[in-house]
Design a protein around this motif. Structure first.
Motif, PDB file in Angstrom:
ATOM      1  N   ASP A  61       0.766  -1.031  -0.105  1.00  0.00           N
ATOM      2  CA  ASP A  61       0.013   0.033  -0.020  1.00  0.00           C
ATOM      3  C   ASP A  61       0.726   1.145   0.039  1.00  0.00           C
ATOM      4  O   ASP A  61       1.734   1.059   0.648  1.00  0.00           O
ATOM      5  N   ALA A  62       0.507   2.402  -0.769  1.00  0.00           N
ATOM      6  CA  ALA A  62       1.259   3.564  -0.932  1.00  0.00           C
ATOM      7  C   ALA A  62       0.920   4.182   0.248  1.00  0.00           C
ATOM      8  O   ALA A  62      -0.010   4.169   1.007  1.00  0.00           O
ATOM      9  N   GLY A  63       1.919   4.939   0.553  1.00  0.00           N
ATOM     10  CA  GLY A  63       1.754   5.867   1.946  1.00  0.00           C
ATOM     11  C   GLY A  63       3.086   6.081   2.613  1.00  0.00           C
ATOM     12  O   GLY A  63       3.945   5.428   2.031  1.00  0.00           O
ATOM     13  N   SER A  64       3.111   6.747   3.725  1.00  0.00           N
ATOM     14  CA  SER A  64       4.186   7.136   4.692  1.00  0.00           C
ATOM     15  C   SER A  64       4.000   6.322   5.855  1.00  0.00           C
ATOM     16  O   SER A  64       2.844   6.407   6.158  1.00  0.00           O
ATOM     17  N   TYR A  65       4.944   5.585   6.266  1.00  0.00           N
ATOM     18  CA  TYR A  65       4.830   4.636   7.654  1.00  0.00           C
ATOM     19  C   TYR A  65       6.054   4.961   8.526  1.00  0.00           C
ATOM     20  O   TYR A  65       7.294   5.541   7.947  1.00  0.00           O
TER      21      TYR A  65
END
Length: 87
Positions: free
Chosen positions: A44-48
């Motif tokens: 999943d795309a995104g910042s973690y």
């Protein structure tokens, strides 16, 4: 996820990037740590915000090869007395 790598330390290496090398034992490629973490997170795309726990356990140690001077055995040759006088 447990991964195994070979760590080579050479504090006298000519270049900075050769002083500490981490390699895959089968492919000899340098691991892409960010890619390994991304695989663990998912697709999943995104910042973690991630926590990475690195536990190092030395499984085997091999001494660094020492530069040594090799001596080659040369057979003794009997030079006739006439040739010795000419030399």
């Amino acid at each position: 996820m447990i991964k195994h790598y070979i760590l080579n330390l050479n504090p006298t290496a000519k270049h900075e990037w050769d002083r500490c090398i981490l390699r895959d034992p089968l492919t000899a490629k340098r691991p892409e740590i960010a890619k390994l973490i991304a695989e663990a997170v998912g697709a999943d795309a995104g910042s973690y915000l991630v926590s990475v726990n690195i536990e190092v356990q030395v499984l085997q140690e091999a001494a660094a090869p020492q530069a040594e001077q090799l001596s080659l055995p040369f057979p003794e040759i009997n030079v006739p007395a006439q040739l010795r006088e000419v030399a």
